[in-house]
Write a protein that holds these residues in place. Structure first.
Motif, mmCIF file in Angstrom:
data_model
loop_
_atom_site.group_PDB
_atom_site.id
_atom_site.type_symbol
_atom_site.label_atom_id
_atom_site.label_comp_id
_atom_site.label_asym_id
_atom_site.label_seq_id
_atom_site.Cartn_x
_atom_site.Cartn_y
_atom_site.Cartn_z
ATOM 1 N N ALA A 1 -10.829 7.501 -6.005
ATOM 2 C CA ALA A 1 -9.817 8.294 -6.717
ATOM 3 C C ALA A 1 -8.452 8.144 -6.049
ATOM 4 C CB ALA A 1 -10.235 9.763 -6.754
ATOM 5 N N GLU A 2 -8.436 8.160 -4.716
ATOM 6 C CA GLU A 2 -7.173 8.018 -3.974
ATOM 7 C C GLU A 2 -6.546 6.654 -4.237
ATOM 8 O OE1 GLU A 2 -5.977 7.578 0.692
ATOM 9 O OE2 GLU A 2 -7.276 9.278 0.166
ATOM 10 N N ALA A 3 -7.368 5.602 -4.203
ATOM 11 C CA ALA A 3 -6.863 4.250 -4.447
ATOM 12 C C ALA A 3 -6.310 4.128 -5.863
ATOM 13 C CB ALA A 3 -7.978 3.229 -4.226
ATOM 14 N N TYR A 4 -7.029 4.688 -6.828
ATOM 15 C CA TYR A 4 -6.591 4.627 -8.224
ATOM 16 C C TYR A 4 -5.288 5.389 -8.432
ATOM 17 C CZ TYR A 4 -6.457 5.436 -13.262
ATOM 18 O OH TYR A 4 -6.048 5.519 -14.568
ATOM 19 N N GLU A 5 -5.166 6.565 -7.807
ATOM 20 C CA GLU A 5 -3.959 7.374 -7.969
ATOM 21 C C GLU A 5 -2.719 6.633 -7.491
ATOM 22 O OE1 GLU A 5 -2.124 11.765 -6.812
ATOM 23 O OE2 GLU A 5 -4.182 11.266 -6.286
ATOM 24 N N VAL A 6 -2.840 5.848 -6.425
ATOM 25 C CA VAL A 6 -1.695 5.098 -5.898
ATOM 26 C C VAL A 6 -1.413 3.862 -6.757
ATOM 27 C CG1 VAL A 6 -0.887 3.700 -3.955
ATOM 28 C CG2 VAL A 6 -1.985 5.904 -3.535
ATOM 29 N N VAL B 1 -10.781 -1.418 -2.045
ATOM 30 C CA VAL B 1 -11.591 -0.270 -2.482
ATOM 31 C C VAL B 1 -11.982 -0.414 -3.947
ATOM 32 C CG1 VAL B 1 -11.540 2.215 -2.942
ATOM 33 C CG2 VAL B 1 -10.651 1.333 -0.776
ATOM 34 N N LEU B 2 -11.016 -0.814 -4.794
ATOM 35 C CA LEU B 2 -11.289 -0.939 -6.234
ATOM 36 C C LEU B 2 -11.853 -2.305 -6.612
ATOM 37 C CD1 LEU B 2 -8.214 0.875 -7.830
ATOM 38 C CD2 LEU B 2 -10.494 1.775 -7.414
ATOM 39 N N GLY B 3 -11.843 -3.248 -5.660
ATOM 40 C CA GLY B 3 -12.395 -4.567 -5.944
ATOM 41 C C GLY B 3 -11.544 -5.386 -6.888
ATOM 42 N N VAL B 4 -10.208 -5.231 -6.792
ATOM 43 C CA VAL B 4 -9.292 -5.998 -7.646
ATOM 44 C C VAL B 4 -8.312 -6.764 -6.746
ATOM 45 C CG1 VAL B 4 -9.447 -4.383 -9.573
ATOM 46 C CG2 VAL B 4 -7.668 -4.055 -7.829
ATOM 47 N N ASN B 5 -7.690 -7.799 -7.312
ATOM 48 C CA ASN B 5 -6.692 -8.523 -6.526
ATOM 49 C C ASN B 5 -5.334 -7.838 -6.645
ATOM 50 O OD1 ASN B 5 -5.367 -9.520 -8.926
ATOM 51 N ND2 ASN B 5 -6.963 -11.083 -9.081
ATOM 52 N N ARG B 6 -4.367 -8.285 -5.845
ATOM 53 C CA ARG B 6 -3.073 -7.606 -5.759
ATOM 54 C C ARG B 6 -2.213 -7.799 -7.008
ATOM 55 N NH1 ARG B 6 -3.057 -5.826 -0.543
ATOM 56 N NH2 ARG B 6 -0.965 -4.942 -0.673
ATOM 57 N N SER B 7 -2.585 -8.733 -7.857
ATOM 58 C CA SER B 7 -1.835 -8.952 -9.099
ATOM 59 C C SER B 7 -2.519 -8.295 -10.299
ATOM 60 C CB SER B 7 -1.674 -10.453 -9.348
ATOM 61 O OG SER B 7 -2.946 -11.079 -9.488
ATOM 62 N N ALA B 8 -3.499 -7.428 -10.055
ATOM 63 C CA ALA B 8 -4.262 -6.797 -11.131
ATOM 64 C C ALA B 8 -3.353 -5.986 -12.047
ATOM 65 C CB ALA B 8 -5.350 -5.905 -10.541
ATOM 66 N N THR B 9 -3.658 -6.009 -13.344
ATOM 67 C CA THR B 9 -2.898 -5.241 -14.321
ATOM 68 C C THR B 9 -3.338 -3.772 -14.280
ATOM 69 O OG1 THR B 9 -4.510 -5.616 -16.083
ATOM 70 C CG2 THR B 9 -2.763 -7.261 -15.805
ATOM 71 N N GLU C 1 -20.153 10.656 -2.029
ATOM 72 C CA GLU C 1 -19.059 11.594 -2.286
ATOM 73 C C GLU C 1 -17.754 11.110 -1.641
ATOM 74 O OE1 GLU C 1 -17.832 16.276 -1.523
ATOM 75 O OE2 GLU C 1 -19.883 15.584 -1.116
ATOM 76 N N ASP C 2 -17.861 10.594 -0.398
ATOM 77 C CA ASP C 2 -16.679 10.067 0.280
ATOM 78 C C ASP C 2 -16.109 8.865 -0.462
ATOM 79 O OD1 ASP C 2 -16.883 12.010 2.228
ATOM 80 O OD2 ASP C 2 -17.953 10.717 3.657
ATOM 81 N N LYS C 3 -16.995 8.012 -0.977
ATOM 82 C CA LYS C 3 -16.529 6.840 -1.721
ATOM 83 C C LYS C 3 -15.892 7.256 -3.044
ATOM 84 C CE LYS C 3 -19.513 3.287 0.263
ATOM 85 N NZ LYS C 3 -20.551 2.259 0.016
ATOM 86 N N PHE C 4 -16.422 8.298 -3.671
ATOM 87 C CA PHE C 4 -15.848 8.826 -4.909
ATOM 88 C C PHE C 4 -14.405 9.278 -4.667
ATOM 89 C CE2 PHE C 4 -15.111 12.519 -7.745
ATOM 90 C CZ PHE C 4 -15.207 11.875 -8.975
ATOM 91 N N LYS C 5 -14.187 9.968 -3.540
ATOM 92 C CA LYS C 5 -12.839 10.425 -3.192
ATOM 93 C C LYS C 5 -11.933 9.246 -2.853
ATOM 94 C CE LYS C 5 -14.482 14.872 -1.366
ATOM 95 N NZ LYS C 5 -14.662 15.697 -0.141
ATOM 96 N N ASN D 1 5.690 3.243 -8.886
ATOM 97 C CA ASN D 1 6.508 3.498 -7.700
ATOM 98 C C ASN D 1 5.653 3.554 -6.439
ATOM 99 O OD1 ASN D 1 9.064 3.619 -8.939
ATOM 100 N ND2 ASN D 1 8.657 5.685 -9.652
ATOM 101 N N LYS D 2 4.529 4.289 -6.508
ATOM 102 C CA LYS D 2 3.644 4.383 -5.341
ATOM 103 C C LYS D 2 3.057 3.007 -5.003
ATOM 104 C CE LYS D 2 2.155 9.216 -5.649
ATOM 105 N NZ LYS D 2 1.016 10.128 -5.803
ATOM 106 N N ARG D 3 2.713 2.252 -6.038
ATOM 107 C CA ARG D 3 2.129 0.926 -5.805
ATOM 108 C C ARG D 3 3.150 0.013 -5.137
ATOM 109 N NH1 ARG D 3 -0.755 -2.958 -10.401
ATOM 110 N NH2 ARG D 3 -1.345 -4.662 -8.982
ATOM 111 N N SER D 4 4.421 0.092 -5.577
ATOM 112 C CA SER D 4 5.469 -0.719 -4.977
ATOM 113 C C SER D 4 5.655 -0.379 -3.503
ATOM 114 C CB SER D 4 6.786 -0.504 -5.733
ATOM 115 O OG SER D 4 7.837 -1.196 -5.108
ATOM 116 N N MET D 5 5.679 0.937 -3.186
ATOM 117 C CA MET D 5 5.811 1.355 -1.792
ATOM 118 C C MET D 5 4.616 0.896 -0.970
ATOM 119 S SD MET D 5 8.683 2.835 -1.292
ATOM 120 C CE MET D 5 8.314 3.542 0.306
#
Length: 390
Positions: A52-57, A10-18, A45-49, A62-66
């Motif tokens: 935001a959800e992807a960024y929040e996690v 969703v954010l267009g980053v790899n799994r090791s992103a800082t 609007e759906d993509k905006f939400k 802790n959320k990212r680790s889970m």
């Protein structure tokens, strides 16, 4: 129900992103899909939400680790990991208060949300919840007494002295916003932020409530019920939305963050989802063999009569110290999964420290027997001869 996309995708980053790379990606996509820039575009609007959800996690360690371990399922389960905040609140947090109103002058058109006066959200609270291994293995519901800020009963949370009204803020003239205009090669930028004097309300309190001194909040208590799913670990947390401190002057409440703390156990130790029990046995017990009852994490009975359920295991004759017996499925469940760990019973042969004269004589007599001597390691030539039947 549509399948959720991978948050990294969703954010267009790899799994090791800082953290900084994740924030930069969010800023770019949030600006691109903001509803004020895409009037009437439901897909944007759906993509905006979604962004935001992807960024929040992914911004939360802790959320990212889970999420990295269990995917989207790792954020479910009895409120584990909590829900998601308003995507516009996240946008304002990243870009600064009132930034959404920049669309009025820069992108063209008035932002409906930009004109909304901010209500300050209450602060989040964090508590540590101590759990036994038995509670972790089975899951548990707890009633928690929380000390927090609650609305003042004298003024019903308004902060006003009885019979008075708030006054218009002299700094923002009642609009709740202040504007800063800057010029660049790209055009005129107008940054609209919440008024610092009235916190975006447009009014100020000149006659404050004597109980809460105009804050609308006092110290109080609340009862909160939390259901902890089976399989949590030390440092895992749950977010109970709206159970933190109440917001000032009628603002929304913050969240309650419940952090798990694993209590030490008198005879079990945890190893991932397995639990280990050290079983001390005497030399005669392991030499002759025996049956013995051992405790498990399962609880039988209720209240003061509750106790660990016992099961029988057989110790074969000649069992050596360090031997491990595995009782499958008697450990801790994997969080949000059906698999369970095992109970590992490790035999430890206990050596007596005090002996009577008669006991010493008996042991000395037994020590002369070949059966009481440890087997000697065979040398290379002995092994060759044995192999060749020489």
């Amino acid at each position: 129900m549509a399948t959720k996309r991978d948050y990294y995708e969703v954010l267009g980053v790899n799994r090791s992103a800082t953290e900084e790379e994740i924030k930069t990606a969010y800023r770019k996509l949030a600006m691109k899909y903001h509803p004020d820039r895409n009037q009437g575009d439901k897909e944007a609007e759906d993509k905006f939400k979604e962004v935001a959800e992807a960024y929040e996690v992914l911004r939360d360690r802790n959320k990212r680790s889970m999420y990295d371990r269990f995917g989207h399922d790792g954020l479910k389960g009895g409120g584990f990991g909590g829900g998601f905040h308003d995507p516009f609140d996240i946008f304002r947090e990243v870009f600064g208060g009132g930034f959404g109103s920049i669309f009025e002058d820069f992108f063209g058109g008035r932002s409906e949300r930009g004109g909304r006066r901010d209500q300050r959200r209450g602060r989040d609270l964090q508590i540590r919840l101590k759990l036994t291994l038995e509670e972790i293995a089975a899951g548990v519901t707890k009633q928690l007494k929380i000390k927090k800020l609650v609305p003042c009963e004298t003024c019903s949370g308004s902060g006003l002295k009885a019979g008075t009204q708030p006054s218009s803020c002299p700094q923002c003239q009642g609009s709740g916003e202040v504007r800063e205009v800057s010029q660049s090669i790209f055009g005129r930028f107008v940054n609209i932020a919440s008024c610092p004097r009235c916190a975006g309300r447009g009014t100020i309190i000149t006659d404050p409530c004597t109980t809460c001194r105009g804050e609308g909040l006092v110290h109080g208590e609340d009862q909160v019920e939390v259901t902890v799913p089976a399989g949590v670990s030390e440092g895992n947390y749950m977010t109970v939305q709206g159970k933190g401190n109440s917001g000032p002057n009628g603002g929304p409440a913050g969240d309650l963050i419940v952090v798990m703390e694993e209590q030490s156990h008198p005879f079990f130790t945890r190893n991932g989802n397995d639990v280990v029990l050290e079983l001390n046995l005497s030399f005669p017990d392991v030499a002759i063999g025996m049956e013995i009852e051992i405790p498990t994490l399962e609880i039988e009975g209720k209240g003061k009569n509750s106790k660990n359920k016992m099961v029988k295991i057989s110790i074969p004759a000649g069992t050596q110290s360090g031997k491990v017996f595995r009782l499958r499925g008697k450990g801790i469940p994997e969080l949000n999964a059906y698999r369970k760990g095992d109970l590992l019973v490790e035999v430890r042969v206990w050596t007596p420290t005090k002996l009577s004269t008669r006991e010493k004589e008996l042991l000395e007599e037994l020590s002369q027997s070949e059966n009481f001597q440890p087997p000697k390691k065979k040398g290379f030539f002995e092994k060759v001869k044995e192999a060749l039947n020489i």
